[in-house]
Design an enzyme around this catalytic site. Structure first.
Site, PDB file in Angstrom:
ATOM      1  N   ARG A  92       0.900  -1.341  -0.107  1.00 26.56           N
ATOM      2  CA  ARG A  92       0.208  -0.128   0.130  1.00 26.56           C
ATOM      3  C   ARG A  92       0.734   1.449   0.184  1.00 26.56           C
ATOM      4  O   ARG A  92       0.367   2.494  -0.550  1.00 26.56           O
ATOM      5  CB  ARG A  92      -1.045  -0.026   1.172  1.00 26.56           C
ATOM      6  CG  ARG A  92      -2.214  -0.945   0.954  1.00 26.56           C
ATOM      7  CD  ARG A  92      -2.992  -1.029   2.089  1.00 26.56           C
ATOM      8  NE  ARG A  92      -2.446  -1.880   2.891  1.00 26.56           N
ATOM      9  CZ  ARG A  92      -3.287  -2.890   3.493  1.00 26.56           C
ATOM     10  NH1 ARG A  92      -4.499  -3.163   3.346  1.00 26.56           N
ATOM     11  NH2 ARG A  92      -2.900  -3.891   4.238  1.00 26.56           N
ATOM     12  N   ASP A 228       4.815 -23.756   6.565  1.00 25.47           N
ATOM     13  CA  ASP A 228       4.972 -23.997   7.926  1.00 25.47           C
ATOM     14  C   ASP A 228       6.507 -23.808   8.071  1.00 25.47           C
ATOM     15  O   ASP A 228       7.200 -24.894   7.777  1.00 25.47           O
ATOM     16  CB  ASP A 228       4.588 -25.331   8.274  1.00 25.47           C
ATOM     17  CG  ASP A 228       4.630 -25.645   9.885  1.00 25.47           C
ATOM     18  OD1 ASP A 228       5.608 -24.914  10.310  1.00 25.47           O
ATOM     19  OD2 ASP A 228       3.951 -26.119  10.385  1.00 25.47           O
ATOM     20  N   HIS A 229       7.408 -22.929   8.714  1.00 22.77           N
ATOM     21  CA  HIS A 229       8.470 -22.724   8.402  1.00 22.77           C
ATOM     22  C   HIS A 229       9.237 -23.978   9.667  1.00 22.77           C
ATOM     23  O   HIS A 229      10.407 -24.303   9.208  1.00 22.77           O
ATOM     24  CB  HIS A 229       9.269 -21.604   8.723  1.00 22.77           C
ATOM     25  CG  HIS A 229       9.250 -21.008  10.391  1.00 22.77           C
ATOM     26  ND1 HIS A 229       8.167 -20.769  10.929  1.00 22.77           N
ATOM     27  CD2 HIS A 229      10.046 -20.908  11.213  1.00 22.77           C
ATOM     28  CE1 HIS A 229       8.537 -20.443  12.293  1.00 22.77           C
ATOM     29  NE2 HIS A 229       9.736 -20.716  12.202  1.00 22.77           N
ATOM     30  N   LYS A 233      12.724 -26.851   8.506  1.00 22.23           N
ATOM     31  CA  LYS A 233      14.153 -26.874   9.681  1.00 22.23           C
ATOM     32  C   LYS A 233      14.848 -28.240   9.136  1.00 22.23           C
ATOM     33  O   LYS A 233      14.117 -29.268   8.870  1.00 22.23           O
ATOM     34  CB  LYS A 233      13.833 -26.825  11.052  1.00 22.23           C
ATOM     35  CG  LYS A 233      13.407 -25.388  11.381  1.00 22.23           C
ATOM     36  CD  LYS A 233      13.092 -25.258  12.837  1.00 22.23           C
ATOM     37  CE  LYS A 233      12.335 -23.783  13.022  1.00 22.23           C
ATOM     38  NZ  LYS A 233      13.309 -22.758  13.198  1.00 22.23           N
ATOM     39  N   HIS A 291       2.957 -25.457  14.259  1.00 22.18           N
ATOM     40  CA  HIS A 291       4.304 -26.207  14.105  1.00 22.18           C
ATOM     41  C   HIS A 291       4.284 -27.638  14.989  1.00 22.18           C
ATOM     42  O   HIS A 291       4.911 -28.684  14.362  1.00 22.18           O
ATOM     43  CB  HIS A 291       5.238 -25.228  14.853  1.00 22.18           C
ATOM     44  CG  HIS A 291       5.264 -24.118  14.249  1.00 22.18           C
ATOM     45  ND1 HIS A 291       5.369 -23.873  12.506  1.00 22.18           N
ATOM     46  CD2 HIS A 291       5.389 -22.624  14.617  1.00 22.18           C
ATOM     47  CE1 HIS A 291       5.079 -22.433  12.614  1.00 22.18           C
ATOM     48  NE2 HIS A 291       5.469 -21.783  13.435  1.00 22.18           N
TER      49      HIS A 291
END
Ligand code: BG6
Length: 544
Positions: A92, A228-229, A233, A291
């Site tokens: 924006r 989903d970080h 991993k 997570h």
């Protein structure tokens, strides 16, 4: 003889005769040609992804500068993203391309690497442009369409586009709908269009179902990448390899040998100025529902029939379906929550949650949660899974602890003052990724005494690997989005299954059946009730 360990097969080799490879100034020794070749192949970067344009909604936000742009830069620097790419930031703010580039250049030094390669940055910067406009104005999408067409020619992106919605969750549905209505999600022959959304995927089951329905109206499920970080991993990715690639582990991975499973995600940070977001989520939604349930699925899913994305996701979905939906009684006795008060973390006095900026004094949000879950299937019947997370805890650590059953006869326990401890497998997701297998061994001497000994595996043993110096954790996930591998991403049914488990817990907490929200001191290991939750079962949390 001077010896070394072959990094592939683990054999001890004589360095005078062994085959050698130099890696970053260090010599590696191999027992034979096949190990040497495997090692050399592992150094070759993955096949480069692309060509494509990456459109980031929320381009002026934190995630863009901290994670997304640095990750894309790392992909290019490591040769795993082709040079035929373009990045368009949508936001924006009334920025020009120049403003956008300037904003990111500074951030790159902080979050990508202090030593940005100027030549590479020139190439990178040249491919960055900015589209200013409102997310709820069709004109923004028309402008974006025109920019994408230009980039397809100028940068040879091939018309492939990854839309990354790095925006508040309430905007996921409407931006996707605008993208759909403006024709931007259509995939002409040979091109792909994909949309990445970040958690939370809904606020509860009803809103998650509504979001899934909205997305399904404008795109196919295979076009949606719910990121989903935690699944990006390294140890998470290693879980299946470890479980299914080792014949010593696979046969014991079940209720006959495993007593219980513990998954902890402890953070030492507080809410870090994100009170507005946190007030509508809390520790359970923020970490456990997303997570930790995903990690639990990896620990406990059945082996897939292949490593193909849908085969893996089918097994994860089946596992989430098999997690018992907690009854009211189980919510009452098997869940606890807390909120941090003032305390000391890393030698510094920190305020309690209620004194954090923008937290309302009447807040009832938990910053700590611990729960016990059961998996009602053949493999796991009777094995409790304990999950806990919290902010402002003593230390940052994310670990999976597999507690094995005791031997049938306590022969050696008798000679000690304390009972024989169980074998433990501790998989450290962060920091210092690695694994420890804790076993019992006799201490030297005439009297038979036993002690726990640790067999350690540390990721540093792999030496220098792709992205190891400045990884953001998003590189692998972005790479997978671009090559179209859905394995690590949540599917609509998985999201809904996770909410089905979460809903009775959240409802129970709201209705007050699970007792009060108790305070724990910042810098401690959380609320005492969590110790009682385990203690009632004759177990205790693994002390780190
Ligand atoms: C995010 C949560 O998803 O994960 C944050 O919203 C949390 O509250 C973060 O701090 C933890 O991630 P990591 O990778 O630092 O363990």
């Amino acid at each position: 003889m001077k010896s070394a360990r072959d990094p592939i097969c683990g054999m001890t080799v004589d360095i005078a005769t062994a085959l050698q490879v130099e890696q970053h100034g260090e010599i590696r020794y191999f027992c034979g040609e096949s190990c040497r070749e495997q090692f050399v192949n592992s150094l070759v970067p993955s096949d480069p992804a692309g060509p494509c344009a990456i459109v980031i909604f929320g381009a002026s936000g934190d995630l863009t500068k901290r994670k997304l742009l640095p990750s894309i830069y790392h992909l290019v620097a490591n040769g795993v993203l082709r040079k035929e790419f373009a990045i368009i930031g949508v936001g924006r703010r009334d920025w020009s391309d120049r403003d956008f580039r300037g904003h990111l250049r500074e951030a790159m030094e902080e979050f990508a690497s202090p030593n940005i390669d100027n030549e590479l940055w020139d190439l990178f910067e040249d491919r960055l442009s900015y589209c200013s406009g409102s997310y709820t104005d069709l004109e923004t999408y028309r402008k974006l369409d025109r920019m994408l067409e230009q980039e397809a020619t100028a940068r040879e992106t091939g018309g492939n586009v990854l839309f990354y919605l790095s925006v508040p969750p309430e905007s996921f549905g409407s931006i996707s709908t605008y993208l759909g209505e403006s024709g931007l999600l259509r995939e002409p022959a040979g091109n792909w269009r994909r949309v990445v959304i970040e958690k939370p995927f809904g606020h509860d089951l009803a809103s998650a179902m509504e979001l899934n329905l909205t997305l399904s109206k404008v795109m196919a499920e295979r076009q949606v990448f719910r990121i989903d970080h935690y699944l990006g991993k390294e140890v998470s990715q290693n879980l299946l390899v470890f479980r299914l690639g080792n014949s010593i582990i696979e046969p014991v991975w079940n209720r006959n040998h495993i007593d219980s499973v513990e998954i902890t995600a402890a953070e030492s940070i507080g809410v870090e100025g994100r009170a507005a977001f946190y007030e509508s989520t809390g520790a359970f939604r923020d970490m456990i529902q997303t997570h930790l349930l995903s990690v639990m699925a990896l620990v406990s899913m059945e082996p897939p029939t292949s490593l193909e994305g849908e085969a893996v996701r089918n097994e994860k979905a089946k596992l989430l379906d098999a997690i018992r939906i907690p009854s009211k009684e189980e919510v009452r006795t098997g869940t606890v929550r807390g909120r941090y008060g003032e305390g000391e973390v890393n030698g510094q006095l920190v305020p309690g949650y209620l004194d954090e900026p923008s937290v309302p004094s009447e807040s009832t949000v938990e910053t700590y949660a611990a729960i016990k879950l059961w998996v009602d299937n053949w493999r796991w019947a009777g094995v409790p899974f304990y999950l806990r997370t919290g902010k402002r805890l003593a230390r940052r650590v994310t670990e999976i602890v597999i507690r094995f059953k005791n031997p049938p006869l306590q022969l050696y326990g008798k000679t000690e003052c304390s009972p024989l401890g169980p074998n433990l497998l501790i998989m450290r997701i962060q920091p210092n990724e690695g694994m420890t297998l804790q076993m019992r061994a006799k201490t030297p001497g005439t009297v038979t005494r036993t002690r726990a000994v640790a067999f350690e595996f540390d990721y540093s043993q792999f030496g220098s690997v792709e992205f190891s110096d400045h990884s953001t954790g998003y590189e692998k996930l972005l790479y997978d989005c671009i090559v179209g591998d859905p394995t690590l991403f949540h599917r609509a049914d998985m999201v809904e299954a996770a909410w089905e488990i979460a809903t009775p817990i959240l409802d129970g907490w709201e209705s007050g059946i699970a007792g009060e929200l108790t305070t724990y001191a910042a810098g401690s290991w959380g609320v005492k009730e969590a110790d009682r939750l385990m203690g009632k079962d004759g177990r205790q949390w693994w002390t780190m």
